[in-house]
Structures are given as C-alpha cells and as structure tokens.
Design a protein around this motif. Structure first.
Motif, PDB file in Angstrom:
ATOM      1  N   VAL A   1       7.201  -1.987  -3.889  1.00 43.41           N
ATOM      2  CA  VAL A   1       6.944  -0.861  -1.851  1.00 43.41           C
ATOM      3  C   VAL A   1       7.723  -1.628  -0.821  1.00 43.41           C
ATOM      4  N   LYS A   2       8.193  -0.561  -0.473  1.00 43.63           N
ATOM      5  CA  LYS A   2       9.327  -1.273   1.325  1.00 43.63           C
ATOM      6  C   LYS A   2       8.321  -0.936   2.362  1.00 43.63           C
ATOM      7  N   SER A   3       7.585  -0.531   2.100  1.00 35.54           N
ATOM      8  CA  SER A   3       6.214  -0.078   3.516  1.00 35.54           C
ATOM      9  C   SER A   3       5.795  -1.367   3.768  1.00 35.54           C
ATOM     10  N   ALA A   4       5.011  -1.850   4.956  1.00 34.27           N
ATOM     11  CA  ALA A   4       4.568  -2.454   5.412  1.00 34.27           C
ATOM     12  C   ALA A   4       3.041  -2.176   6.155  1.00 34.27           C
TER      13      ALA A   4
ATOM     14  N   ARG B   1       8.254   0.297   7.862  1.00 35.63           N
ATOM     15  CA  ARG B   1       9.041  -0.154   6.814  1.00 35.63           C
ATOM     16  C   ARG B   1       9.088  -1.458   6.830  1.00 35.63           C
TER      17      ARG B   1
END
Lengths: 427, 427
Positions: free
Chosen positions: B32-35, B104
């Motif tokens: 994933v590219k989120s945090a 992000r």
C-alpha cells in the motif's frame, strides 16, 4: 504529485453487458483477498405513487428483500449469508435500490448466487410485512432524535424536483396502508435488468464472475422503462418545530450539474468554503466566533439536479447570528476569491482521499457503480487523479468569483429544525 | 479456513523502545501507499480532579492541541497538515488521549514532525480557550439529541469504577471554570513519554520512522506515573428524563476481563446474542415481535474493567415489553446454549472482519496500539486468526451455559433516556 504514475496496478475496469441487460463492471485488484459488491437495481423512491404521503413502497420492498429468498425463509437465507461471512446492506435512494456486500473473495461465487436470489426471487412472506412496516414507522419516529438528518430530508423535499425529492424513509400514511400484494407487485414490476449495475472490486477474476452472473441472470427479463419526468421544485423556507436546546439549519443553493466543466472546480470551491476543520466556514464561524458546534458545506450531485448545501447546528440564541455569519462568509468568498494555499490544500486532500478509497474495495465498488449510473462510464483511479491534476487554481478562483455572489446566496430553500426559526418570511 | 496461512505478507510488527521511553510499533505493508498513525499519550479523563463535576481538563487539553504548535499559530499549523493531505483526529478516553492520522506514505516524515510539535510543544494560546470551551459545552448540550450516546455515558458512569467511568465530554462546571493556566499545566504534567505508544501501519520503512522519532522525541522527558486506583463502582438504575417519542435503554452486566481465557468465548457469545441482524436479540425482539427499532449486545473491554452491554431503542409504550423480552432471551440463551451453526456463522464473521481490518491501515494502527495498551504486546493478524481458529463450539457453549444465568442477568446498572422509565425501584 500524480497518483496516476504511482498506481499502474489498478487501472482497468472490465465491462460487459450481460445478455439480460445488466451492466457488469469489475476492477480486479490481485493484491487483496477481499471482494466488494455494489448492485444497483434501477428503482427507488421515484417510482412510488404521486401525491402527498403516497410514497413508501420502495422502502417496504427493500425491507422485504431481507425476509428470505430462493425458497429459503428469512432465517435460513440470512444464515446462508452469515455462513459465508458476508457483511451486507440494502439502501433505498431516489433512482436506485442498492445492495452492497463485503466478503472474502473465495466466497464471491456463492454470495452472487444468494444476492441474485434476493433480487430475482425474494420470498416476501405475508407475515414479514407487519414487522418490516413497524420498523419503517419507528425509523420515521426516530427522526425527531436526529435533527440534522430530518433537516436534510426536508431540504431535499423543497430543493430537488419531484419525484426525486423524496425521503428514503417513506411516508407514514403509505407505509400503514400498503398490503403484501402492493409490495410484491411493486418489486415485480420495478425490478428490471435493464439499467441494473453490478460493480465488483477486489481479488476477483472477471471471467469467473461474468460467467456466474450470465448464467444466473439469463432468465431475468422485463422491458426498460423511462425515468419519470422532473417537476418544478418547491423551494422556500420551512420550520420543523421541535422542542430541545438546539437548532439545526440546512440551506440549499444552486450548483453545477454532474459532468459539467464546472463540476470539479465547484467541488474544490465547496471544500474550501465548508469542507472540514480548515474550511472558511468552520474557521470563521465555529473556531473564531464559537457560534455553532457544527458548520459545513457540501455538494450534492444527482442526475435529477445538483445543490450546494450549507448546514449548521447551534443554540436558539445563536442561530440568527450564525446564519448572518455564514452569509457574510459567502460574500467574502465570492468577492475575494481563494488563495493558492487553500487550493493546494484541498487538492492534496482530494488526492489523499482518492488514494485511500483505492485501498477500500467497498469504496471502489460503490464509486464504479455511481460513476456508471451518473456519468454513463466508470472512471479508474488514474482517470480521476488526472482530472484532479489538470485543475488549476485559476479555474477555481474564476468560478468562485463568478458564482458565489449575493444573487446566488439568496438560495433555493432553507430548513430549520428546533424550537424557533431564524428565517423571516421572504418578501 | 486459516487466515494465517493466507497472509504471510503482513506478519511482523517491529517494536522499539525509544530512548525517551515511547514505545514504537510498526507494521509495514509494502503493497500500500498509505500510512496510518495511532499515537496514544497516556493521559485521559482518569487524570482529571476527583469530585462531582470536576472533570473537564482532559477534553480541554485535546481541544487546545489543535490550536497551533511548534511556533505556528492555529491556522498555520493546520494549514501545514492540510498541505500534507493529513486526515486526522484527536480523541479523549479514560486512560489515553489519541491522535490518529491517515496520509500518503511519502508524507510520513513531515507528518511525524508536526504531530510531535502538537504533543510536545502545543501553543495553547489564551484566546483559543474560550472557543474551545464553548464548543465543549455545546457538545454536552447536543447530547440531548443523541439518546443512545447519552445512555452509554450514564451507563459507564454507573457500571465502571471511578475514575475510569467518566464521560469524554467533561462536566459543564469544570469546563466553565478552567483557566488557560489550568489547561497548560495539566498538559505539561500529564503528557509523559513513558507509557506513550506510537503505532504505524502501511507502506512504511521501520528504520526511517524510528530514526525520525528517536531524534525528534529525544528531549521528551518526565517520570512515569502510577495509574490511579479504582474505586468501587456505583451501580443501580438511572432515569434521564427527556421529552420525545422514544426511550433508549442501556444495561450493563459483568463480563470476563481482558486477556482472560474466557475473553474470546465471551466475545463470540455476545455476538451470537446481540451482534447484528442475525443475532438472537435482533431476530426475536426486533424482527419477530417488532418491539424496537434497535437492539444489540456488546462487549466493552477496558483495563479498568469489562462489561457486557445490552441496549435497545423503542417507544415508551413498548419499552417494558422490550426489556422483558430481552431478559427472556438471555434466559433461553443460558439454558439452551448455542448451536453449531450460530458458532460457525459468528466465527466466519470474525474472520471476514479481521481480513478487512488487515486491508485498512487506520484499523491496523489502532489495533496495534490498543493491543499494546491493553495486553502489553501487539498481535499480528495471523496471531489473532490463530486464536480464533483454536476456539471450539464446545468452549463457547460451556461458557454460555455457565455464564448467562438469572443471577448474571440481575446486572450491574441500567439507564433509560426518555419520557418515562421502565425500571421499577429494586427491592
């Protein structure tokens, strides 16, 4: 930043028109093990009979869909879905009745079979109607405890064109008088394949899903039907008198239609004006003046019409000053335009939300179905990201300066729910 | 089905005690590219002064954290977070004040810097206090429009031990009398590194995050402090008189503590009894008899104590019959036990939810922080899945038969919010 470059992995929405007329749209995401289903049947409150207090069959139909199907009674049918671990919901809207479901992808075939039973072959048992009716009536009664929801319902009634302006709760009178035959006939005649949308997202194989649905839905028939014609909207102010220590206000203003070139600039503008805790309205009306505990602006986009809505919750003593302050802020907004910072912040917020939606299969399935319904074609995340990337500060600033003027602020309709109303009779 | 076998990709939670005492926990998910960030500061309503209506500083502190930090005023600071596209929230609980943020992943370093400013170096400007105070007071007033929330607050007050039984809204009296110095002193003395938890989940590099936080938090000091002692709970029945067409009831019963061997069986039992639309209570009390529009059972687990809660919303006419019916159902539950089908359905539901939580970075970060706080150690998805897999129908059935008896059903406390109360004075 362009999300489009970062996300080459989820960039195709496969699309097939099944022989029965249903549109199947699938976004496969091999990196997840879940699957989400968003199934829109093209019937909603718009199909209920005309006349005051005549609407109610749409919500009764939805309630009865949960009462057994495919030869299984309510308990057996719901047990079947539970055994598969399907988290599901049915909701009624103006032009659609929507089934949504989230599940482990390995259970997709069995789940599609059960949902197809629900749509095509609901049991609608006679002894299920009274409990469903009773729950619908209790939901209406419960609205007195939800002033913001009640204000929105009444605002839509005034500001959207009939028959697309109806409450998803139905009217007590129609709910009380409906018979089981009314409900069965309504669903049988309204539930049509043409115009139905099935959107799937997640760890899904398109061909497998398409084969199951092609086979299962092949006998689903029924002509297509015209959308009802829009009638002029009612407009004006309304006071829903209700005891309590709070007043909730909702106001509607004109807004650009879906798919117009002004749509995205207007979305950004409403977010700057009233979307969240850094917005103009929140900062000036709530944070700096402490006039209300909530104030927000939204952009309601439907095929039947679009609205900008501004709502606030406050006390009877403060409500007049709150509304004055909102109008002052709209005035300042239109005359001064927006800063580059405000634009940049909302843009990055839109992109962040877009990325997060991309990681939620339920959000993707819902967005794909909504896009197809509203725009005639689904959009990949990359396409939406590109639309956002192409928007300039200048475009939004121009729109704000030309749009948010005092003529616009005179608005379409206003509703106050509470012990008193801040609205004076209009001249 | 074992989720553990399916998910080898997300199976490690990296863990470091920073030199200041903060515990950093990171679950990296490269797909994933989120945090997501969940930062628990070990202070909450438990730290407010003793006495009736003396609590309020915890919620004022939380409100003031949003009013600027690190030398930036409120507007500048929030603009900074907006520019990064950070979706954030601050909430107050009994033993913690929690910052949560979604973003992000590329913005993680800058976001951690800003959140550290917020915790360690909040501006707490004097002219920010009155607006924060006013909003807190308005939130309390707004509770009259939220009977279920109000009932839960009062139930916790009666059924949990002080000082862990307080409302996250604070008391009007304490909110009104607090000065800016009270708030500043409270935060300065309560905000301690020892006991703080920072949980991160998403597309994150552990070493990068650890280096940033080690450096940024190195000067954060302050001794550890003891948890306040629990005092005996109050118990009994309460009627919150309120006009309206509805009564909302909440009842509390004893429940096994966190980390006990009965915890998971009890969770499954409460879900069978009242967790969702296939539960015993929902089916028998709502669906079959139409007595109420809502009925549910929950399992509240806190370090200070655990409760089984059962709530219902209905009309004044139906409330007595609703409660009778709930007691009848508890009785039938304890004497008849559970079926294999009921067990299987709840188990698959737990596993499905677990898998979906695994796909939400915000849910993972929150769960990791909560596990560490409540259990002293975080659990990977595989560990939780294994615990679920190891549970047998027999274990839950035994627990239900031994636990849900009439002595248990006499309960700890009950609250009714509405025009009348169904509770008779106890003998």
């Amino acid at each position: 930043m362009t999300i489009s470059k970062d996300s080459p992995d989820v960039s195709v929405i496969e699309d097939r028109r099944l022989s029965c007329g249903v549109r199947l749209l699938v976004e496969s995401n091999p990196s997840v093990k879940s699957a989400a289903i968003s199934w829109w049947v093209p019937t909603g409150t718009m199909d209920d009979p005309d006349g005051d207090d005549a609407d109610g069959l749409a919500v009764l139909c939805a309630g009865m869909l949960e009462r057994g199907a495919g030869g299984l009674d309510s308990r057996e049918f719901n047990d079947g879905l539970d055994r598969l671990g399907v988290i599901r919901n049915i909701s009624v809207h103006d032009t659609s009745t929507r089934l949504s479901a989230s599940l482990r992808n390995e259970e997709l075939p069995s789940t599609l079979e059960l949902l197809a039973d629900m749509v095509l072959d609901p049991l609608m048992p006679e002894d299920g109607l009274d409990p469903v009716r009773s729950l619908c009536l209790q939901s209406i009664q419960g609205l007195v405890d939800q002033p913001p929801e009640l204000a929105s319902i009444r605002l839509n009634h005034l500001a959207l064109p009939a028959p697309f302006n109806r409450s998803a709760y139905g009217s007590s009178q129609a709910l009380e008088s409906a018979t089981i035959e009314d409900v069965r006939t309504a669903w049988r005649t309204r539930c049509l394949p043409e115009g139905s949308i099935i959107a799937l997202a997640g760890g899904i194989d398109f061909d497998v899903a398409a084969d199951i649905l092609e086979r299962r839905l092949s006998e689903w028939s029924g002509g297509s039907k015209e959308m009802p014609e829009s009638r002029p909207r009612i407009g004006g102010d309304e006071h829903v008198e209700q005891s309590g220590s709070q007043v909730h206000v909702e106001m509607a203003f004109d807004a650009p239609p879906l798919c117009s070139s002004d749509e995205l600039p207007f979305l950004v503008a409403t977010r700057i004006l009233g979307g969240g805790s850094s917005s103009r309205l929140f900062d000036h009306v709530r944070e700096q003046q402490g006039l209300c505990y909530d104030v927000h602006a939204g952009y309601l986009r439907r095929r039947s019409g679009s609205l900008c809505t501004i709502g606030a919750g406050t006390t009877p003593e403060r409500v007049s000053r709150t509304i004055e302050s909102i109008y002052e802020e709209i005035d300042r907004f239109g005359s001064g335009g927006i800063t580059q910072d405000e634009f940049d912040n909302v843009m990055v917020g839109l992109k962040t939300r877009l990325m997060m939606h991309g990681e939620s299969m339920a959000a993707r399935a819902a967005a794909i179905a909504a896009d197809f319904h509203d725009r005639g074609t689904p959009r990949t995340l990359s396409q939406v990201a590109r639309e956002i990337d192409e928007l300039s500060h200048r475009a939004v600033d121009d729109l704000v300066r030309s749009h948010f003027n005092s003529k616009w602020a005179s608005g379409v309709a206003r509703v106050a729910v509470g012990p008193s109303t801040p609205f004076q009779p209009r001249s």
